[in-house]
Design an enzyme around this catalytic site. Structure first.
Site, PDB file in Angstrom:
ATOM      1  N   ARG A  39      16.974  25.013  -9.757  1.00 47.59           N
ATOM      2  CA  ARG A  39      15.860  24.524 -10.582  1.00 47.59           C
ATOM      3  C   ARG A  39      15.489  25.479 -11.708  1.00 47.59           C
ATOM      4  NH1 ARG A  39      14.444  19.163 -10.083  1.00 47.59           N
ATOM      5  NH2 ARG A  39      14.769  18.497  -7.939  1.00 47.59           N
ATOM      6  N   THR A  57      11.149  -2.682  -3.992  1.00 51.66           N
ATOM      7  CA  THR A  57      12.261  -3.501  -4.490  1.00 51.66           C
ATOM      8  C   THR A  57      13.526  -2.647  -4.484  1.00 51.66           C
ATOM      9  OG1 THR A  57      11.564  -2.831  -6.712  1.00 51.66           O
ATOM     10  CG2 THR A  57      10.880  -5.013  -5.979  1.00 51.66           C
ATOM     11  N   PRO A  58      14.005  -2.286  -3.289  1.00 46.73           N
ATOM     12  CA  PRO A  58      15.132  -1.331  -3.202  1.00 46.73           C
ATOM     13  C   PRO A  58      16.459  -1.948  -3.633  1.00 46.73           C
ATOM     14  CG  PRO A  58      14.623  -2.207  -1.034  1.00 46.73           C
ATOM     15  CD  PRO A  58      13.589  -2.771  -1.969  1.00 46.73           C
ATOM     16  N   CYS A  89      13.090   5.917  -8.049  1.00 44.91           N
ATOM     17  CA  CYS A  89      13.147   5.003  -9.196  1.00 44.91           C
ATOM     18  C   CYS A  89      14.398   5.124 -10.070  1.00 44.91           C
ATOM     19  CB  CYS A  89      11.912   5.191 -10.067  1.00 44.91           C
ATOM     20  SG  CYS A  89      10.411   4.674  -9.223  1.00 44.91           S
ATOM     21  N   LYS A 123      10.998  16.384  -6.030  1.00 46.40           N
ATOM     22  CA  LYS A 123      10.373  17.182  -7.094  1.00 46.40           C
ATOM     23  C   LYS A 123       9.164  17.861  -6.472  1.00 46.40           C
ATOM     24  CE  LYS A 123       7.745  14.868 -10.128  1.00 46.40           C
ATOM     25  NZ  LYS A 123       7.186  13.826 -11.034  1.00 46.40           N
ATOM     26  N   GLN A 156      17.641   6.159 -10.086  1.00 43.19           N
ATOM     27  CA  GLN A 156      18.941   5.579  -9.744  1.00 43.19           C
ATOM     28  C   GLN A 156      18.830   4.079  -9.516  1.00 43.19           C
ATOM     29  OE1 GLN A 156      21.900   7.617  -7.642  1.00 43.19           O
ATOM     30  NE2 GLN A 156      22.241   5.992  -6.168  1.00 43.19           N
ATOM     31  N   LYS A 157      17.819   3.681  -8.757  1.00 43.61           N
ATOM     32  CA  LYS A 157      17.644   2.258  -8.433  1.00 43.61           C
ATOM     33  C   LYS A 157      17.479   1.425  -9.702  1.00 43.61           C
ATOM     34  CE  LYS A 157      13.381   1.127  -6.984  1.00 43.61           C
ATOM     35  NZ  LYS A 157      12.716   0.174  -7.902  1.00 43.61           N
ATOM     36  N   LEU A 159      12.650  -0.930 -16.977  1.00 43.62           N
ATOM     37  CA  LEU A 159      14.002  -0.461 -16.644  1.00 43.62           C
ATOM     38  C   LEU A 159      14.521   0.474 -17.728  1.00 43.62           C
ATOM     39  CD1 LEU A 159      15.696  -3.732 -15.303  1.00 43.62           C
ATOM     40  CD2 LEU A 159      14.563  -1.924 -14.014  1.00 43.62           C
ATOM     41  N   ALA A 206       0.840  -1.196   0.000  1.00 42.66           N
ATOM     42  CA  ALA A 206       0.000   0.000   0.000  1.00 42.66           C
ATOM     43  C   ALA A 206       0.874   1.245   0.000  1.00 42.66           C
ATOM     44  CB  ALA A 206      -0.927  -0.018   1.211  1.00 42.66           C
TER      45      ALA A 206
HETATM   46  P1  NAD Z   1       6.645   1.902  -1.165  1.00 41.54           P
HETATM   47  O1  NAD Z   1       7.822   1.647  -0.320  1.00 41.54           O
HETATM   48  O2  NAD Z   1       5.966   3.221  -1.125  1.00 41.54           O
HETATM   49  O3  NAD Z   1       5.510   0.817  -0.855  1.00 41.54           O
HETATM   50  C1  NAD Z   1       5.749  -0.539  -0.759  1.00 41.54           C
HETATM   51  C2  NAD Z   1       4.829  -1.151   0.319  1.00 41.54           C
HETATM   52  O4  NAD Z   1       4.931  -2.570   0.262  1.00 41.54           O
HETATM   53  C3  NAD Z   1       5.196  -0.735   1.740  1.00 41.54           C
HETATM   54  O5  NAD Z   1       4.077  -0.117   2.369  1.00 41.54           O
HETATM   55  C4  NAD Z   1       5.580  -2.058   2.418  1.00 41.54           C
HETATM   56  O6  NAD Z   1       5.193  -2.132   3.783  1.00 41.54           O
HETATM   57  C5  NAD Z   1       4.800  -3.057   1.586  1.00 41.54           C
HETATM   58  N1  NAD Z   1       5.314  -4.432   1.649  1.00 41.54           N
HETATM   59  C6  NAD Z   1       6.613  -4.855   1.638  1.00 41.54           C
HETATM   60  N2  NAD Z   1       6.670  -6.188   1.707  1.00 41.54           N
HETATM   61  C7  NAD Z   1       5.392  -6.635   1.767  1.00 41.54           C
HETATM   62  C8  NAD Z   1       4.805  -7.930   1.847  1.00 41.54           C
HETATM   63  N3  NAD Z   1       5.575  -9.023   1.874  1.00 41.54           N
HETATM   64  N4  NAD Z   1       3.453  -8.024   1.881  1.00 41.54           N
HETATM   65  C9  NAD Z   1       2.684  -6.900   1.854  1.00 41.54           C
HETATM   66  N5  NAD Z   1       3.180  -5.662   1.778  1.00 41.54           N
HETATM   67  C10 NAD Z   1       4.520  -5.518   1.735  1.00 41.54           C
HETATM   68  O7  NAD Z   1       7.105   1.562  -2.663  1.00 41.54           O
HETATM   69  P2  NAD Z   1       6.518   2.197  -4.025  1.00 41.54           P
HETATM   70  O8  NAD Z   1       7.142   3.519  -4.277  1.00 41.54           O
HETATM   71  O9  NAD Z   1       5.043   2.071  -4.021  1.00 41.54           O
HETATM   72  O10 NAD Z   1       7.143   1.194  -5.089  1.00 41.54           O
HETATM   73  C11 NAD Z   1       6.638  -0.135  -5.248  1.00 41.54           C
HETATM   74  C12 NAD Z   1       7.226  -0.724  -6.514  1.00 41.54           C
HETATM   75  O11 NAD Z   1       6.770   0.038  -7.638  1.00 41.54           O
HETATM   76  C13 NAD Z   1       8.748  -0.682  -6.586  1.00 41.54           C
HETATM   77  O12 NAD Z   1       9.198  -1.842  -7.236  1.00 41.54           O
HETATM   78  C14 NAD Z   1       9.040   0.543  -7.436  1.00 41.54           C
HETATM   79  O13 NAD Z   1      10.245   0.421  -8.140  1.00 41.54           O
HETATM   80  C15 NAD Z   1       7.880   0.539  -8.396  1.00 41.54           C
HETATM   81  N6  NAD Z   1       7.524   1.853  -8.948  1.00 41.54           N
HETATM   82  C16 NAD Z   1       7.526   2.968  -8.163  1.00 41.54           C
HETATM   83  C17 NAD Z   1       7.154   4.209  -8.699  1.00 41.54           C
HETATM   84  C18 NAD Z   1       7.157   5.464  -7.863  1.00 41.54           C
HETATM   85  O14 NAD Z   1       7.046   6.538  -8.436  1.00 41.54           O
HETATM   86  N7  NAD Z   1       7.279   5.396  -6.564  1.00 41.54           N
HETATM   87  C19 NAD Z   1       6.750   4.290 -10.032  1.00 41.54           C
HETATM   88  C20 NAD Z   1       6.744   3.137 -10.797  1.00 41.54           C
HETATM   89  C21 NAD Z   1       7.132   1.918 -10.238  1.00 41.54           C
HETATM   90  C1  UDX Z   2       9.887   8.409 -12.750  1.00 43.13           C
HETATM   91  C2  UDX Z   2       9.322   8.206 -14.174  1.00 43.13           C
HETATM   92  O1  UDX Z   2       9.058   9.479 -14.782  1.00 43.13           O
HETATM   93  C3  UDX Z   2       8.039   7.400 -14.110  1.00 43.13           C
HETATM   94  O2  UDX Z   2       7.546   7.151 -15.418  1.00 43.13           O
HETATM   95  C4  UDX Z   2       8.341   6.096 -13.402  1.00 43.13           C
HETATM   96  O3  UDX Z   2       7.152   5.318 -13.287  1.00 43.13           O
HETATM   97  C5  UDX Z   2       8.919   6.344 -12.022  1.00 43.13           C
HETATM   98  O4  UDX Z   2      10.081   7.156 -12.133  1.00 43.13           O
HETATM   99  P1  UDX Z   2       9.347  10.040 -10.717  1.00 43.13           P
HETATM  100  O5  UDX Z   2      10.653   9.587 -10.183  1.00 43.13           O
HETATM  101  O6  UDX Z   2       8.163   9.999  -9.845  1.00 43.13           O
HETATM  102  O7  UDX Z   2       8.953   9.189 -12.034  1.00 43.13           O
HETATM  103  O8  UDX Z   2       9.497  11.567 -11.231  1.00 43.13           O
HETATM  104  P2  UDX Z   2      10.066  12.252 -12.557  1.00 43.13           P
HETATM  105  O9  UDX Z   2       9.094  13.270 -12.968  1.00 43.13           O
HETATM  106  O10 UDX Z   2      10.492  11.285 -13.577  1.00 43.13           O
HETATM  107  O11 UDX Z   2      11.355  13.030 -12.005  1.00 43.13           O
HETATM  108  C6  UDX Z   2      12.519  12.345 -11.572  1.00 43.13           C
HETATM  109  C7  UDX Z   2      13.597  13.334 -11.204  1.00 43.13           C
HETATM  110  O12 UDX Z   2      14.132  13.969 -12.369  1.00 43.13           O
HETATM  111  C8  UDX Z   2      13.108  14.463 -10.297  1.00 43.13           C
HETATM  112  O13 UDX Z   2      14.069  14.719  -9.299  1.00 43.13           O
HETATM  113  C9  UDX Z   2      12.983  15.622 -11.246  1.00 43.13           C
HETATM  114  O14 UDX Z   2      13.104  16.858 -10.596  1.00 43.13           O
HETATM  115  C10 UDX Z   2      14.125  15.362 -12.203  1.00 43.13           C
HETATM  116  N1  UDX Z   2      13.951  15.993 -13.533  1.00 43.13           N
HETATM  117  C11 UDX Z   2      12.939  15.591 -14.348  1.00 43.13           C
HETATM  118  C12 UDX Z   2      14.834  16.969 -13.955  1.00 43.13           C
HETATM  119  O15 UDX Z   2      15.749  17.343 -13.232  1.00 43.13           O
HETATM  120  N2  UDX Z   2      14.656  17.533 -15.200  1.00 43.13           N
HETATM  121  C13 UDX Z   2      13.655  17.149 -16.029  1.00 43.13           C
HETATM  122  O16 UDX Z   2      13.574  17.695 -17.152  1.00 43.13           O
HETATM  123  C14 UDX Z   2      12.761  16.155 -15.593  1.00 43.13           C
END
Ligand code: NAD
Ligand code: UDX
Length: 470
Positions: free
Chosen positions: A444, A91-92, A275, A338, A277-278, A220, A12
Site C-alpha cells: 500500500r 445484486t451480486p 463494487c 480498504k 469488479q462486479k 456502472l 439493510a
Molecule cells: P449488502 O449485501 O450489504 O445488503 C443487501 C441487503 O439486502 C442484505 O441485508 C439482504 O439481506 C437484503 N435483501 C436481499 N434481498 C432482499 C429482499 N428481497 N427483501 C429485503 N431485503 C433483501 O449490499 P450493499 O453493499 O448494501 O449493496 C446494495 C446495492 O447497492 C448493490 O446493488 C450494490 O452494488 C450497490 N452499491 C453498493 C455500494 C457499497 O459500497 N457497498 C456502493 C454503491 C452501490
Molecule cells: C467504490 C466507489 O468509489 C464508490 O463511488 C461506489 O459507490 C462504490 O464503489 P468502494 O469500493 O467502497 O467505493 O471504495 P473505493 O474507495 O472506491 O476503493 C476501491 C478499491 O480501490 C479499494 O480496494 C482501494 O484500496 C482501491 N484503491 C482506491 C486503490 O488501490 N488506489 C486508489 O488510488 C484508490
C-alpha cells in the site's frame, strides 16, 4: 404521526443502513423505515453492535433510531404504509446460468418488485438504489404493473455513489445526487418528489436529473472509470520497478495536470470491494449482449490488470524470499479491502493469502476490524479455499490479536490494507522479534522505506526503485 413523507428501504446493508440513517438525520419530519429479510441483520441494527463499521455511523443511528428511523422485519406493513420505497438489495455477479461470472443477478430486485405489487394498496414511487444493469427499471415497472388492484407505480433510478469507510461524509456532503426517471408528466413529478427529499441538505445544483437509462448506466460507468485509474497506475507501477522510476513521483507529476487530477492514483496491491469488479463485469456483459465485443474487451482489461497486480505481488514475495515460503511464517497486516471498514468482499488480501497458502506458507493475520469468522468465510467465498483445497487451512491461518504478536518470529510482513495505525507501529521492536533476514512487503506504500532500510529490513514497496542488491 404527522409525517411529511413515509419512506421505506428494502435492504439493510452497507448502502441501505447508512443512507437511510442520513436521510432520517437530515429530514426529521420524514419517517424512515429500513426492512430486510434477514432477522439477524435487523436485530443488529437495533442493538449496540451495528452490523457494519463506518466512521460516524453509530452516532447518526443513535440520534435518530426510535424517533424517525426504524429497523424492522415487518416488510409487508412497512411497504404498504410507504409513499416512497428504496430498493437497496444486493445484486451480486451471477455464479451459474446465462452470463455466469459476469452478469449481475437482479433476482433480489425482482423479488422486491413482486412484494411491492403484492402488498400495496395505494400508488407509490419505487426507487432503484441498487446498482443494476441498464434497463432494469423497465423490468421492475412491468413486474409492478402485474398488480391486480389497478395501482400506478413510478420507477426512479437513484444510484448510490458513497464509498465504504467514508460513507457518512459522502452522504452528508455528496458530490452529486443522480436521479433518473421517465420523461413524462407523472415521471417528472416523481423525480421532483425525490429531489425534495435530498434538497433538505443537498444544494439543488448538485442534484442531477436525467432519464432512467442514463442514470442506470452512469453508475456502472463511474465505477469503471474509477477502477480504470487504479489499474492504469498499477500497470505503470510494474514499469517503474523495471526502470527505477518511482510510481508515487509519476502519480504526483501526472496528477498535477488538472485534466488528469490527483485522486485515485495510489498504486496498490490491487483494488477490491464489492463494487468495482462486479460493476465492470456487469458493463462488460452488457456490451457483449449488444454485440460490442471490442468495447467489452476494453473494459475487461481493467479487471485483468487488477488480477495481474495481485498475483504479481504474491509472486514477488516468493521470489524475494529465496523462491520459497514453504513452512515460513508470514505476518499479514490488513485483510479488509480498504481502511476504515471491516468489509472483506473481493479484498486483494484474500487473493495474496490464497497464493501464499498454496506455497504452504503459514499466515498470521492481523486486521483491526475483521473477525476470524469473516476471514474464513471470505477465503471460501472469494477463492474457494477450504480445508479440502488447502489441507490444514485452519492451522495455516492464525488470526493475531495484535500486530506485534502477528510479527513475532515471522520471516516477512505483508501490508495489504492501508490502515493508518500501521504507519505508527514500533518497527524496530517488530524487527527485533522477527526471523532474519526480516522482509517487509508494503502493498500500500504507506511506510517510510528509508527508515525500514535503516532498521535493517529487506524492504519492498509497489512501483519503487529496486534496491541495488536485488
Ligand atoms: P449488502 O449485501 O450489504 O445488503 C443487501 C441487503 O439486502 C442484505 O441485508 C439482504 O439481506 C437484503 N435483501 C436481499 N434481498 C432482499 C429482499 N428481497 N427483501 C429485503 N431485503 C433483501 O449490499 P450493499 O453493499 O448494501 O449493496 C446494495 C446495492 O447497492 C448493490 O446493488 C450494490 O452494488 C450497490 N452499491 C453498493 C455500494 C457499497 O459500497 N457497498 C456502493 C454503491 C452501490
Ligand atoms: C467504490 C466507489 O468509489 C464508490 O463511488 C461506489 O459507490 C462504490 O464503489 P468502494 O469500493 O467502497 O467505493 O471504495 P473505493 O474507495 O472506491 O476503493 C476501491 C478499491 O480501490 C479499494 O480496494 C482501494 O484500496 C482501491 N484503491 C482506491 C486503490 O488501490 N488506489 C486508489 O488510488 C484508490
Amino acid at each position: 404521526g404527522d409525517w411529511e413523507l413515509r419512506v421505506v428501504c428494502m435492504g439493510a446493508g452497507y448502502v441501505g443502513g447508512p443512507t437511510m440513517a442520513v436521510i432520517a438525520k437530515k429530514c426529521p419530519r420524514i419517517r424512515v423505515a429500513v426492512v430486510d429479510i434477514s432477522t439477524s441483520q435487523i436485530d443488529a441494527w437495533n442493538s449496540k453492535d451495528l452490523p457494519i463499521y463506518e466512521p460516524g455511523l453509530q452516532e447518526v443511528v443513535e440520534e435518530t433510531r426510535g424517533k424517525n428511523l426504524f429497523f424492522s422485519v415487518d416488510i409487508d406493513a412497512e411497504v404498504a404504509a410507504a409513499d416512497l420505497i428504496f430498493v437497496s438489495v444486493n445484486t451480486p455477479t451471477k455464479l451459474t446460468g446465462i452470463g455466469a461470472g459476469r452478469a449481475a443477478n437482479v433476482k433480489n430486485c425482482e423479488l422486491c418488485a413482486r412484494k411491492i405489487a403484492e402488498v400495496s394498496t395505494s400508488s407509490k414511487i419505487v426507487v432503484e438504489k441498487s446498482t443494476v444493469p441498464v434497463r432494469t427499471a423497465d423490468a421492475v415497472r412491468r413486474v409492478l404493473a402485474t398488480n391486480d388492484k389497478g395501482i400506478k407505480f413510478q420507477v426512479l433510478s437513484n444510484p448510490e455513489f458513497l464509498a465504504e469507510g467514508t460513507a457518512i461524509d459522502d452522504l452528508m456532503d455528496p458530490g452529486r445526487v443522480l436521479i433518473g426517471g421517465e420523461q413524462t408528466p407523472d415521471g417528472l413529478a416523481a423525480i421532483e418528489k425525490l429531489v425534495k427529499v435530498y434538497a433538505h441538505w443537498v444544494p439543488r445544483e448538485r442534484i442531477l436529473t436525467t432519464n432512467l437509462w442514463s442514470s442506470e448506466l452512469s453508475k456502472l460507468v463511474a465505477n469503471a472509470f474509477l477502477a480504470q485509474r487504479v489499474s492504469s497506475i498499477n500497470s505503470i507501477s510494474a514499469l517503474c520497478e523495471a526502470t527505477d522510476a518511482d510510481v508515487s513521483e509519476v502519480a504526483r507529476a501526472i496528477g498535477s495536470d488538472h485534466r488528469i487530477g490527483s485522486k485515485f492514483l495510489q498504486a496498490s496491491v490491487g483494488f477490491g470491494g464489492s463494487c468495482f469488479q462486479k460493476d465492470i463485469l456487469n458493463l462488460v456483459y452488457l456490451c457483449e449482449s449488444f454485440g460490442l465485443e471490442e468495447v467489452a474487451e476494453y473494459w475487461n482489461q481493467v479487471i485483468k490488470m487488477n488480477d495481474y497486480q495481485k498475483s504479481r505481488f504474491s509472486s514477488l514475495i516468493v521470489s524475494r524470499m529465496f523462491n520459497t515460503v514453504t513452512g515460513k511464517r508470514i505476518a499479514i497486516f490488513g485483510f479488509a479491502f480498504k481502511k476504515d471498514t471491516g468489509d472483506t468482499r473481493e479484498t486483494a488480501s484474500v487473493f495474496v493469502c490464497r497464493n501464499l497458502l498454496e506455497e504452504r506458507a503459514r499466515l498470521h493475520v492481523f486486521d483491526p476490524k475483521v473477525t476470524r469468522e469473516q476471514m474464513m468465510l471470505e477465503f471460501e467465498y472469494s477463492t474457494g479455499t477450504t480445508e479440502k483445497t488447502v489441507p490444514g487451512l485452519n492451522e495455516l491461518v492464525i488470526t493475531a490479536e495484535c500486530p506485534y504478536e502477528a510479527a513475532k518470529g515471522a520471516h516477512a510482513i505483508a501490508i495489504l490494507t492501508e490502515w493508518d495505525e500501521f504507519k505508527n507501529y514500533d518497527y524496530q521492536r517488530i524487527y527485533d522479534s522477527m526471523a532474519k533476514p526480516a522482509f517487509i512487503f508494503d502493498g500500500r506504500n504507506i511506510l517510510d522505506q528509508a527508515k525500514l532500510g535503516q532498521i535493517g529490513f529487506e524492504h519492498y514497496a509497489i512501483g519503487k526503485p529496486r534496491r541495488k542488491e536485488w
